[in-house]
Design an enzyme around this catalytic site. Structure first.
Site, PDB file in Angstrom:
ATOM      1  N   HIS A   1       0.900  -1.289   0.090  1.00 59.23           N
ATOM      2  CA  HIS A   1      -0.076   0.070   0.065  1.00 59.23           C
ATOM      3  C   HIS A   1       0.651   1.200  -0.017  1.00 59.23           C
ATOM      4  CE1 HIS A   1      -3.898   2.125   1.981  1.00 59.23           C
ATOM      5  NE2 HIS A   1      -2.988   3.026   1.054  1.00 59.23           N
TER       6      HIS A   1
ATOM      7  N   HIS B   1       1.232   4.761  -2.662  1.00 65.90           N
ATOM      8  CA  HIS B   1       0.812   5.382  -3.748  1.00 65.90           C
ATOM      9  C   HIS B   1       2.152   6.224  -4.269  1.00 65.90           C
ATOM     10  CE1 HIS B   1      -3.486   5.381  -2.602  1.00 65.90           C
ATOM     11  NE2 HIS B   1      -2.834   5.334  -1.476  1.00 65.90           N
TER      12      HIS B   1
ATOM     13  N   HIS C   1      -9.627   0.998  -1.330  1.00 64.21           N
ATOM     14  CA  HIS C   1      -9.305   1.490   0.185  1.00 64.21           C
ATOM     15  C   HIS C   1     -10.736   1.582   0.825  1.00 64.21           C
ATOM     16  CE1 HIS C   1      -5.657   3.225  -1.256  1.00 64.21           C
ATOM     17  NE2 HIS C   1      -5.482   4.238  -0.484  1.00 64.21           N
TER      18      HIS C   1
ATOM     19  N   GLU D   1     -11.127   3.618   6.240  1.00 66.51           N
ATOM     20  CA  GLU D   1     -10.001   4.543   6.532  1.00 66.51           C
ATOM     21  C   GLU D   1     -10.751   5.656   7.481  1.00 66.51           C
ATOM     22  OE1 GLU D   1      -8.071   6.496   3.452  1.00 66.51           O
ATOM     23  OE2 GLU D   1      -6.537   7.249   4.924  1.00 66.51           O
TER      24      GLU D   1
ATOM     25  N   ASP E   1       1.764   3.850   2.759  1.00 65.29           N
ATOM     26  CA  ASP E   1       0.701   4.946   2.180  1.00 65.29           C
ATOM     27  C   ASP E   1       1.416   5.808   1.232  1.00 65.29           C
ATOM     28  OD1 ASP E   1      -1.891   5.630   1.497  1.00 65.29           O
ATOM     29  OD2 ASP E   1      -2.602   6.128   3.478  1.00 65.29           O
ATOM     30  N   ASP E   2       1.554   7.179   1.803  1.00 66.23           N
ATOM     31  CA  ASP E   2       2.382   8.471   1.040  1.00 66.23           C
ATOM     32  C   ASP E   2       3.397   8.893   1.904  1.00 66.23           C
ATOM     33  OD1 ASP E   2      -0.010   8.941  -1.096  1.00 66.23           O
ATOM     34  OD2 ASP E   2      -1.182   8.520   0.749  1.00 66.23           O
TER      35      ASP E   2
HETATM   36  N1  HPA Z   1      -6.451   7.547   1.202  1.00 64.91           N
HETATM   37  C1  HPA Z   1      -7.314   7.482   0.083  1.00 64.91           C
HETATM   38  N2  HPA Z   1      -6.664   8.166  -1.218  1.00 64.91           N
HETATM   39  C2  HPA Z   1      -5.439   8.329  -1.227  1.00 64.91           C
HETATM   40  C3  HPA Z   1      -4.594   8.130  -0.135  1.00 64.91           C
HETATM   41  C4  HPA Z   1      -5.352   7.488   1.161  1.00 64.91           C
HETATM   42  O1  HPA Z   1      -4.615   7.124   2.189  1.00 64.91           O
HETATM   43  N3  HPA Z   1      -3.557   8.301  -0.470  1.00 64.91           N
HETATM   44  C5  HPA Z   1      -3.678   8.791  -1.861  1.00 64.91           C
HETATM   45  N4  HPA Z   1      -4.574   8.693  -2.151  1.00 64.91           N
HETATM   46 ZN    ZN Z   2      -3.607   4.754   0.448  1.00 68.21          ZN
END
Ligand code: HPA
Ligand code: ZN
Length: 352
Positions: free
Chosen positions: A27, A29, A207, A210, A288-289
């Site tokens: 996971h 991006h 996703h 969250e 994630d990011d």
């Molecule tokens: N959640 C949803 N969309 C996203 C995320 C995330 O953590 N990171 C990049 N796009």
């Molecule tokens: Zn994500």
């Protein structure tokens, strides 16, 4: 190998094993690995004017209150990505970092609509992603599988068009994902595009859970047929769903630093990952990011373990093994990586 046989390993050794063990990142991006320094370098290269004076000013803006406040900056950051070389530099920088963190398999998301909406098409970013993945395999021994992710705040018709535009590139794409603004955009909105992905032989992930409610996790499983849930931490609000996720061993790709930065949880110390693991769910740890949330996969693992006294060697081993098992790599590759993981842990004294 029995995770319980590691119970006596000291914390410093567990930290060292977490950092050096072979692992999969499931996971991440790719646009979320765009570091502020690279944003400024690409802005100079492409003569793009930024709203921030320097890297420090941009970093100071990374004070998010929720998912949307992050997404606004994340999509703005994408604007500096214009040429094939830009996308190559982005992907290669991530692959180098990942390989140095013990990642042997990465399944990064890319968001085509963040680029096609700006007039940057598949013919620009796909050759870059393909070449970077090939070089990662050849030079770093890192196996890569790209996952095309569609944006859930946009209509399903645009997701369908995006999947159609990807058809010439499907040999280099392993799956379909669903990301962006979760609240108010339930998974079922994308049932047709996920059905098409299944027909095309693609893996499916989404996703869910969250910021969205546990029902969105069920919607992703039943409405989209997903094989993994990205995040899924809000499943803990629903005991029946927890039992199902444990029974079906649906992998959750949990991202602790992301959850803190986007105010999904108050702190790493209060993250529910230990409870998810203890309930028998197939949990993995991911970044994630990472350029926006303050850490790559090993930072997520090490900071979480430092903050949570309930997490020790058995949990570390299980999280690492889960990441490899939950990947979409070939079974023979997975068996090899798990054998390497087990050998490392056996040598560290865990098989007593
Ligand atoms: N959640 C949803 N969309 C996203 C995320 C995330 O953590 N990171 C990049 N796009
Ligand atoms: Zn994500």
């Amino acid at each position: 190998m029995q995770a319980s046989s590691f119970a006596s390993l000291p914390n410093e050794l567990v930290a060292q094993l977490l950092a050096t063990s072979p692992k999969a990142e499931l996971h991440v991006h790719i646009e979320g690995t765009l570091e502020p320094e690279l944003i400024f370098a690409l802005a100079r290269r492409n003569r793009v004017t930024l709203r921030y004076d320097d890297v420090d000013a941009l970093r100071r803006a990374y004070a998010f209150t929720d998912l949307q406040s992050f997404l606004d900056l994340y999509y703005a950051g994408c604007d500096v990505l214009r040429t094939e070389q830009d996308f190559f530099d982005l992907a290669w920088a991530y692959f180098e970092r990942a390989a140095h963190s013990g990642v042997v398999r990465a399944e990064p998301f890319f968001d085509p609509q963040s680029h096609t909406a700006r007039g940057v098409g598949f013919e620009v970013f796909m050759p870059a992603f393909i070449q970077a993945a090939k070089r990662a395999q050849d030079e770093l021994g890192l196996s890569v599988g790209w996952i095309l992710s569609v944006l859930r705040h946009l209509p399903e018709d645009e997701a369908l068009q995006t999947l159609r535009a990807a058809e010439p590139w499907l040999d280099h794409i392993i799956g379909l994902g669903l990301d962006s603004s979760e609240r108010g955009n339930p998974p079922e909105k994308f049932a047709r595009v996920f059905a098409q992905a299944a027909q095309l032989g693609l893996h499916r992930v989404a996703h869910a859970g969250e910021e969205g409610p546990p029902e969105y996790v069920r919607g992703a499983l039943d409405g989209l047929g997903v094989e993994r849930i990205d995040h899924g931490v809000r499943a803990s609000e629903d005991p029946a769903l927890m039992q199902r996720l444990a029974r079906e061993q649906v992998p959750l790709t949990v991202c602790p630093l992301s959850n803190v930065r986007l105010c999904v949880v108050d702190s790493l110390a209060q993250h529910n990952l230990p409870q998810l693991l203890a309930a028998g769910l197939k949990v993995t740890v991911n970044s994630d990011d990472p350029a926006y949330f303050g850490g790559y996969v090993n930072d997520n693992l090490l900071q979480l373990f430092a903050a949570q006294p309930m997490l020790g060697a058995p949990q570390a081993y299980i999280l690492l093994r889960n990441s490899l098992e939950a990947s979409f790599a070939a079974d023979a590759d997975k068996a090899l990586w798990i054998a390497q993981l087990d050998a490392l842990w056996r040598d560290a004294g865990g098989a007593a």
